[in-house]
Design a protein around this motif. Structure first.
Motif: not given
Length: 187
Positions: A94-104
């Protein structure tokens, strides 16, 4: 009275991996699921530092072009890890960009209150802002007392989203239904 030393945040180095793996196991113990944590030093080293060479993408235990996982550590005045953040990129269609997913995210109990957790999150937020990423996201176990801290830094609980997971036999059974999937080298 001595002034507490403010931790330093830096990218994970190969020599930090045993300490990070130990902390992942500490986190599993804290989350009351130590029997579910099987992470080894070799696995984390490969995920963080392996190159694009290795088995093809379909081989069991195949390497994904690396790094696919990134990490930062909070270190004390002796450069010893006292906390860590392991993360990877996601993508918002929807935003058309990456993000960061914090696993831990984990800070050892003796180092809590030093600002290590806030500094680790601030480092990831800085990466997002500098790179034009729109989101920093993570999941938290529902009884974790860190919820108040997360709210204090402006994080919003995403109650309308429900997590799903395929694993074990269900994952294998669904995979068995795949036909004509790409070229099997770059699906």
């Amino acid at each position: 009275m001595t002034t507490p030393v403010i931790p330093t945040i830096r990218p994970v180095r190969p020599e930090d991996v045993p300490a990070v793996v130990a902390m992942v196991h500490e986190l599993a113990e804290y989350e009351r699921a130590p029997e579910q944590c099987h992470l080894s030093v070799d696995q984390l080293t490969s995920a963080l530092f392996a190159g694009a060479s290795g088995p093809t993408a379909d081989a069991p235990g195949a390497h994904i072009p690396a790094p696919a996982l990134f990490g930062h550590v909070a270190v004390d005045e002796r450069d010893e890890p006292i906390g860590f953040a392991l993360w990877f990129l996601n993508f918002s269609t929807w935003a058309g960009v990456h993000g960061i997913y914090l696993e831990d995210l984990y800070v050892r109990p003796a180092a809590r209150g030093t600002g290590a957790g806030r500094l680790l999150l601030a480092t990831l937020a800085d990466i997002c802002v500098r790179r034009g990423y729109r989101r920093l996201e993570w999941w938290m176990i529902n009884w974790n007392p860190a919820a108040g801290f997360y709210a204090s830094i402006g994080a919003e609980q995403m109650s309308e989203w429900v997590p799903y997971r395929l694993s074990g036999d269900a994952l294998s059974q669904l995979a068995g239904q795949a036909t004509n999937v790409g070229t099997r080298t770059g699906d």
